[in-house]
Design a protein around this motif. Structure first.
Motif, PDB file in Angstrom:
ATOM      1  N   ALA A   1       0.850  -1.185   0.000  1.00 20.60           N
ATOM      2  CA  ALA A   1       0.000   0.000   0.000  1.00 20.60           C
ATOM      3  C   ALA A   1       0.887   1.237   0.000  1.00 20.60           C
ATOM      4  CB  ALA A   1      -0.915  -0.001   1.225  1.00 20.60           C
ATOM      5  N   THR A   2       0.316   2.356  -0.416  1.00 28.76           N
ATOM      6  CA  THR A   2       1.064   3.611  -0.478  1.00 28.76           C
ATOM      7  C   THR A   2       0.707   4.508   0.704  1.00 28.76           C
ATOM      8  OG1 THR A   2      -0.640   4.783  -1.730  1.00 28.76           O
ATOM      9  CG2 THR A   2       0.996   3.503  -3.007  1.00 28.76           C
ATOM     10  N   VAL A   3       1.526   5.512   0.911  1.00 30.81           N
ATOM     11  CA  VAL A   3       1.263   6.483   1.976  1.00 30.81           C
ATOM     12  C   VAL A   3      -0.061   7.199   1.697  1.00 30.81           C
ATOM     13  CG1 VAL A   3       2.092   8.596   3.088  1.00 30.81           C
ATOM     14  CG2 VAL A   3       3.697   6.755   2.555  1.00 30.81           C
ATOM     15  N   THR A   4      -0.344   7.500   0.437  1.00 36.87           N
ATOM     16  CA  THR A   4      -1.611   8.141   0.074  1.00 36.87           C
ATOM     17  C   THR A   4      -2.785   7.248   0.452  1.00 36.87           C
ATOM     18  OG1 THR A   4      -0.541   9.324  -1.738  1.00 36.87           O
ATOM     19  CG2 THR A   4      -2.939   9.115  -1.840  1.00 36.87           C
ATOM     20  N   GLU A   5      -2.677   5.951   0.195  1.00 34.79           N
ATOM     21  CA  GLU A   5      -3.748   5.017   0.565  1.00 34.79           C
ATOM     22  C   GLU A   5      -3.899   4.933   2.087  1.00 34.79           C
ATOM     23  OE1 GLU A   5      -3.482   2.103  -3.354  1.00 34.79           O
ATOM     24  OE2 GLU A   5      -2.122   1.765  -1.654  1.00 34.79           O
ATOM     25  N   LEU A   6      -2.775   4.948   2.793  1.00 38.04           N
ATOM     26  CA  LEU A   6      -2.833   4.919   4.254  1.00 38.04           C
ATOM     27  C   LEU A   6      -3.498   6.185   4.782  1.00 38.04           C
ATOM     28  CD1 LEU A   6      -2.119   3.506   6.926  1.00 38.04           C
ATOM     29  CD2 LEU A   6       0.104   4.672   6.829  1.00 38.04           C
ATOM     30  N   THR A   7      -3.184   7.333   4.179  1.00 34.96           N
ATOM     31  CA  THR A   7      -3.790   8.599   4.590  1.00 34.96           C
ATOM     32  C   THR A   7      -5.308   8.526   4.468  1.00 34.96           C
ATOM     33  OG1 THR A   7      -1.817   9.810   3.913  1.00 34.96           O
ATOM     34  CG2 THR A   7      -3.846  11.084   4.147  1.00 34.96           C
TER      35      THR A   7
ATOM     36  N   PHE B   1      -7.137   5.781   4.396  1.00 29.18           N
ATOM     37  CA  PHE B   1      -7.625   4.728   5.281  1.00 29.18           C
ATOM     38  C   PHE B   1      -7.749   5.221   6.718  1.00 29.18           C
ATOM     39  CE2 PHE B   1      -7.041   0.913   7.916  1.00 29.18           C
ATOM     40  CZ  PHE B   1      -8.014   0.088   7.384  1.00 29.18           C
ATOM     41  N   LEU B   2      -6.783   5.997   7.172  1.00 27.49           N
ATOM     42  CA  LEU B   2      -6.760   6.464   8.554  1.00 27.49           C
ATOM     43  C   LEU B   2      -7.630   7.695   8.791  1.00 27.49           C
ATOM     44  CD1 LEU B   2      -2.969   6.134   9.436  1.00 27.49           C
ATOM     45  CD2 LEU B   2      -4.844   4.580  10.066  1.00 27.49           C
ATOM     46  N   ASP B   3      -8.041   8.370   7.724  1.00 29.20           N
ATOM     47  CA  ASP B   3      -8.793   9.613   7.850  1.00 29.20           C
ATOM     48  C   ASP B   3      -9.939   9.463   8.832  1.00 29.20           C
ATOM     49  OD1 ASP B   3      -9.426  12.290   7.110  1.00 29.20           O
ATOM     50  OD2 ASP B   3     -11.072  11.515   5.886  1.00 29.20           O
ATOM     51  N   PRO B   4     -10.099  10.303   9.826  1.00 33.31           N
ATOM     52  CA  PRO B   4      -9.450  11.605  10.015  1.00 33.31           C
ATOM     53  C   PRO B   4      -8.191  11.558  10.879  1.00 33.31           C
ATOM     54  CG  PRO B   4     -11.206  11.429  11.598  1.00 33.31           C
ATOM     55  CD  PRO B   4     -11.194  10.135  10.790  1.00 33.31           C
ATOM     56  N   GLU B   5      -7.745  10.379  11.290  1.00 35.08           N
ATOM     57  CA  GLU B   5      -6.534  10.278  12.107  1.00 35.08           C
ATOM     58  C   GLU B   5      -5.316  10.658  11.265  1.00 35.08           C
ATOM     59  OE1 GLU B   5      -6.666   9.604  15.374  1.00 35.08           O
ATOM     60  OE2 GLU B   5      -8.841   9.494  15.112  1.00 35.08           O
ATOM     61  N   PRO B   6      -4.321  11.301  11.875  1.00 34.47           N
ATOM     62  CA  PRO B   6      -3.121  11.686  11.115  1.00 34.47           C
ATOM     63  C   PRO B   6      -2.221  10.486  10.824  1.00 34.47           C
ATOM     64  CG  PRO B   6      -2.866  12.261  13.420  1.00 34.47           C
ATOM     65  CD  PRO B   6      -4.271  11.747  13.264  1.00 34.47           C
ATOM     66  N   VAL B   7      -1.511  10.577   9.731  1.00 29.98           N
ATOM     67  CA  VAL B   7      -0.525   9.551   9.365  1.00 29.98           C
ATOM     68  C   VAL B   7       0.756   9.869  10.130  1.00 29.98           C
ATOM     69  CG1 VAL B   7       0.840   8.614   7.462  1.00 29.98           C
ATOM     70  CG2 VAL B   7      -1.543   9.230   7.099  1.00 29.98           C
ATOM     71  N   PRO B   8       1.348   8.887  10.784  1.00 35.93           N
ATOM     72  CA  PRO B   8       2.565   9.167  11.563  1.00 35.93           C
ATOM     73  C   PRO B   8       3.765   9.453  10.663  1.00 35.93           C
ATOM     74  CG  PRO B   8       2.153   6.819  11.517  1.00 35.93           C
ATOM     75  CD  PRO B   8       0.973   7.484  10.852  1.00 35.93           C
ATOM     76  N   ALA B   9       4.752  10.115  11.235  1.00 38.30           N
ATOM     77  CA  ALA B   9       6.018  10.304  10.524  1.00 38.30           C
ATOM     78  C   ALA B   9       6.591   8.921  10.222  1.00 38.30           C
ATOM     79  CB  ALA B   9       6.976  11.112  11.389  1.00 38.30           C
ATOM     80  N   GLY B  10       7.273   8.790   9.122  1.00 42.94           N
ATOM     81  CA  GLY B  10       7.849   7.493   8.761  1.00 42.94           C
ATOM     82  C   GLY B  10       6.808   6.525   8.223  1.00 42.94           C
TER      83      GLY B  10
ATOM     84  N   LYS C   1      -3.234  -5.323  -0.072  1.00 39.33           N
ATOM     85  CA  LYS C   1      -3.262  -3.892   0.258  1.00 39.33           C
ATOM     86  C   LYS C   1      -4.158  -3.657   1.469  1.00 39.33           C
ATOM     87  CE  LYS C   1      -5.538  -1.012  -2.368  1.00 39.33           C
ATOM     88  NZ  LYS C   1      -5.911  -0.039  -3.421  1.00 39.33           N
ATOM     89  N   GLU C   2      -5.361  -4.241   1.472  1.00 40.85           N
ATOM     90  CA  GLU C   2      -6.278  -4.060   2.594  1.00 40.85           C
ATOM     91  C   GLU C   2      -5.681  -4.601   3.890  1.00 40.85           C
ATOM     92  OE1 GLU C   2     -10.847  -5.143   3.973  1.00 40.85           O
ATOM     93  OE2 GLU C   2     -10.140  -5.837   2.027  1.00 40.85           O
ATOM     94  N   ALA C   3      -5.067  -5.777   3.823  1.00 37.49           N
ATOM     95  CA  ALA C   3      -4.452  -6.359   5.018  1.00 37.49           C
ATOM     96  C   ALA C   3      -3.298  -5.492   5.516  1.00 37.49           C
ATOM     97  CB  ALA C   3      -3.965  -7.777   4.725  1.00 37.49           C
ATOM     98  N   THR C   4      -2.525  -4.933   4.608  1.00 32.95           N
ATOM     99  CA  THR C   4      -1.407  -4.063   4.987  1.00 32.95           C
ATOM    100  C   THR C   4      -1.905  -2.794   5.660  1.00 32.95           C
ATOM    101  OG1 THR C   4       0.031  -4.934   3.257  1.00 32.95           O
ATOM    102  CG2 THR C   4       0.551  -2.729   4.085  1.00 32.95           C
ATOM    103  N   LEU C   5      -2.975  -2.198   5.139  1.00 31.33           N
ATOM    104  CA  LEU C   5      -3.542  -1.000   5.750  1.00 31.33           C
ATOM    105  C   LEU C   5      -4.082  -1.311   7.149  1.00 31.33           C
ATOM    106  CD1 LEU C   5      -5.297   0.507   2.613  1.00 31.33           C
ATOM    107  CD2 LEU C   5      -3.215   1.356   3.739  1.00 31.33           C
ATOM    108  N   GLU C   6      -4.760  -2.447   7.281  1.00 33.87           N
ATOM    109  CA  GLU C   6      -5.258  -2.857   8.600  1.00 33.87           C
ATOM    110  C   GLU C   6      -4.097  -3.096   9.563  1.00 33.87           C
ATOM    111  OE1 GLU C   6      -8.175  -2.738   9.787  1.00 33.87           O
ATOM    112  OE2 GLU C   6      -9.607  -3.038   8.172  1.00 33.87           O
ATOM    113  N   GLN C   7      -3.024  -3.710   9.060  1.00 30.95           N
ATOM    114  CA  GLN C   7      -1.864  -3.989   9.913  1.00 30.95           C
ATOM    115  C   GLN C   7      -1.170  -2.693  10.332  1.00 30.95           C
ATOM    116  OE1 GLN C   7      -1.107  -6.555  11.463  1.00 30.95           O
ATOM    117  NE2 GLN C   7       0.998  -6.263  12.130  1.00 30.95           N
ATOM    118  N   ALA C   8      -1.064  -1.747   9.411  1.00 25.64           N
ATOM    119  CA  ALA C   8      -0.456  -0.458   9.750  1.00 25.64           C
ATOM    120  C   ALA C   8      -1.284   0.238  10.836  1.00 25.64           C
ATOM    121  CB  ALA C   8      -0.334   0.418   8.511  1.00 25.64           C
ATOM    122  N   ALA C   9      -2.609   0.212  10.695  1.00 24.45           N
ATOM    123  CA  ALA C   9      -3.489   0.819  11.700  1.00 24.45           C
ATOM    124  C   ALA C   9      -3.323   0.109  13.040  1.00 24.45           C
ATOM    125  CB  ALA C   9      -4.943   0.762  11.226  1.00 24.45           C
TER     126      ALA C   9
END
Length: 130
Positions: free
Chosen positions: A4-10, A12-21, A60-68
């Motif tokens: 997944a990309t940082v844009t996709e993570l952004t 996915f997490l909305d409205p929570e902020p994406v962390p540095a790194g 991609k979906e599993a990666t976004l869930e794992q990042a969260a």
């Protein structure tokens, strides 16, 4: 390479902020997902990404869930102290292992990421087709 990309993570997490790194977080979340795919067989391209659009979407979906999950559990850097205990005098501190009973995860994979992989039949302990 992250699934997944940082844009996709952004998004996915909305409205929570994406962390540095965030790119590093996604790389680590993708490795966590890869570890759960030990028994999965699917075609990949020269870059190691799945050629099937459905599998790519699942990863991609599993990666976004794992990042969260990593963010929620203070693991966005992947460097938290390991399970175990330490004592100094009469003070004893114990940290449960990831995936311990009641933690809502399987090994180092968050429950939602695992569910995404399991429902797609990709989790290592998923169905075996003969």
């Amino acid at each position: 390479m992250a699934y997944a990309t940082v844009t996709e993570l952004t998004g996915f997490l909305d409205p929570e902020p994406v962390p540095a790194g965030a790119a590093r977080l996604l790389d680590r979340a993708s490795r966590d997902v890869d570890l759960a795919l030990e028994c999965a067989i699917y075609a990949v391209d020269a870059g190691g990404l799945p050629t099937d659009a459905g599998i790519a979407a699942t990863l991609k979906e599993a990666t976004l869930e794992q990042a969260a999950w990593r963010i929620e559990n203070g693991e966005e850097h992947g460097i938290a102290s390991p399970a175990g205990s330490a004592a100094i005098g009469s003070v004893n501190v114990t940290r449960a292992a990831s995936g311990a009973a009641g933690s809502g995860s399987v090994g180092d994979l968050g429950a939602q990421a695992y569910n995404v992989l399991r429902l797609a039949g990709l989790a290592a302990d998923g169905p075996v087709i003969w």
